[in-house]
Design an enzyme around this catalytic site. Structure first.
Site, PDB file in Angstrom:
ATOM      1  CG  ASN A   9      -1.715   1.197   1.453  1.00 26.58           C
ATOM      2  OD1 ASN A   9      -1.780   2.055   0.569  1.00 26.58           O
ATOM      3  ND2 ASN A   9      -2.340   1.314   2.611  1.00 26.58           N
ATOM      4  CE  LYS A  11      -0.150   3.226   4.800  1.00 26.73           C
ATOM      5  NZ  LYS A  11      -0.067   3.348   6.242  1.00 26.73           N
ATOM      6  CG  HIS A  94      -5.816   1.820   5.301  1.00 25.54           C
ATOM      7  ND1 HIS A  94      -5.396   2.780   6.201  1.00 25.54           N
ATOM      8  CD2 HIS A  94      -4.782   0.962   5.148  1.00 25.54           C
ATOM      9  CE1 HIS A  94      -4.141   2.501   6.561  1.00 25.54           C
ATOM     10  NE2 HIS A  94      -3.757   1.404   5.940  1.00 25.54           N
ATOM     11  CD  GLU A  96      -2.966   5.456   6.847  1.00 20.21           C
ATOM     12  OE1 GLU A  96      -2.959   5.499   5.606  1.00 20.21           O
ATOM     13  OE2 GLU A  96      -2.025   4.976   7.515  1.00 20.21           O
ATOM     14  CD  GLU A 164      -3.317  -2.548   7.506  1.00 17.75           C
ATOM     15  OE1 GLU A 164      -2.236  -2.757   6.972  1.00 17.75           O
ATOM     16  OE2 GLU A 164      -4.001  -1.537   7.279  1.00 17.75           O
ATOM     17  N   GLY A 170       2.620   2.228  10.727  1.00 19.24           N
ATOM     18  CA  GLY A 170       3.565   3.320  10.530  1.00 19.24           C
ATOM     19  C   GLY A 170       4.333   3.718  11.777  1.00 19.24           C
ATOM     20  CB  SER A 210       5.369  -1.805  11.944  1.00 12.77           C
ATOM     21  OG  SER A 210       4.980  -0.476  12.217  1.00 12.77           O
TER      22      SER A 210
HETATM   23  P1  PGA Z   1       2.918   0.258   7.644  1.00 12.13           P
HETATM   24  O1  PGA Z   1       1.442   0.471   7.044  1.00 12.13           O
HETATM   25  O2  PGA Z   1       3.465  -1.018   7.041  1.00 12.13           O
HETATM   26  O3  PGA Z   1       3.689   1.473   7.202  1.00 12.13           O
HETATM   27  O4  PGA Z   1       2.778   0.158   9.115  1.00 12.13           O
HETATM   28  C1  PGA Z   1       0.568  -0.605   6.861  1.00 12.13           C
HETATM   29  C2  PGA Z   1      -0.741  -0.123   6.289  1.00 12.13           C
HETATM   30  O5  PGA Z   1      -1.221   0.940   6.688  1.00 12.13           O
HETATM   31  O6  PGA Z   1      -1.339  -0.789   5.415  1.00 12.13           O
END
Ligand code: PGA
Length: 252
Positions: A9, A11, A94, A96, A164, A170, A210
């Site tokens: 992803n 983003k 997601h 976010e 997640e 992140g 992560s």
């Molecule tokens: P990350 O993000 O690997 O940077 O923690 C995962 C995601 O949001 O899909």
């Protein structure tokens, strides 16, 4: 056992030129990964150019969101049928999107149904906040997101679920394997209660939060984990390729 999936992803990162370059830098190596399905999810504006880079390869393309209506007066939105011409997957719900764009379980539900109608495989994201985990409510929150998101979704065909935990996204602080294992078994149980054990066992469950080359093995060896949803590390070609290779080895 479903075929494992490793999805990147990106983003809101990369310009069109950068996206093409990043996809080009990894597609050759990703083609050599056998036994897992690899998916790249660039921003909307780069989907077409990345589709060109991936053309003829085994690497699939995914979008990061979509609207649930097929077309119409929805300024700024992108429809399922637009995506279906070039993508195979779409990330839905997601955290976010839920957190910053007020996406609700109900809208995620409409999007899942719309994705299935046009033959896109939805990667449905669920996960709890740190306060919810600390209050002992993580399983309840995730079950609620899943049940509401899948309301009226009759078929599991094509469905992918990504767990997640929001506190792990992140932050560099991935969930422990124990936490991931417990929640994945719970997710499988919820799917089983909705669709029956046989259908539930066909749904790939991805861990996200992560994921890095040096921790992916810990997750891939868990019985209910069938892949990873990778954010930050998917923007680095060597890291993403390494993650895909590890996942393939663990699945073989
Ligand atoms: P990350 O993000 O690997 O940077 O923690 C995962 C995601 O949001 O899909």
């Amino acid at each position: 056992m479903p075929i494992s999936i490793v999805a990147g992803n990106w983003k809101m990162n990369t310009t069109i030129v950068e996206a093409a370059a990043l996809a080009s830098s990894m597609v050759g190596d990703l083609e050599e990964v056998n036994g897992v399905e690899v998916v790249i999810c660039p921003p909307f504006v780069s989907l077409a150019v990345v589709a060109e880079v991936l053309r003829g390869s085994s690497v699939a393309l995914g979008a990061q969101n979509m609207h649930h209506e097929v077309k119409g007066a929805f300024t700024g939105e992108v429809s399922p049928s637009m995506l279906a011409t070039i993508c195979q997957f779409v990330i839905l719900g997601h955290s976010e999107r839920r957190q910053f764009f007020a996406e609700s379980d109900e809208s995620v539900n409409r999007k899942i149904q719309a994705a299935q109608r046009v033959g896109l495989r939805p990667i449905v994201c669920v996960g709890e906040q740190l306060e919810e985990r600390e209050a002992g409510r993580a399983e309840q929150v995730v079950a609620g997101q899943l049940r509401a998101g899948l309301e009226g979704v009759a078929r599991v065909e094509g469905l992918v679920v990504a767990y997640e935990p929001i506190w792990a996204i992140g932050t560099g602080m991935a969930a422990t394997p124990e936490i991931a294992d417990g929640m994945m078994a719970h997710v499988r149980g919820v799917l089983s209660s909705v669709y029956g054990p046989e259908q539930a066992s066909d749904v790939p469950l991805l861990y996200g939060g992560s994921v890095k080359p040096d921790n992916v093995d810990e997750f891939m060896e868990l019985p209910n984990v069938n892949g990873a949803l990778v954010g930050g590390a998917s923007l680095d070609s060597a890291s993403f390729v390494a993650i895909a290779h590890s996942a393939a080895e663990a699945s073989s």
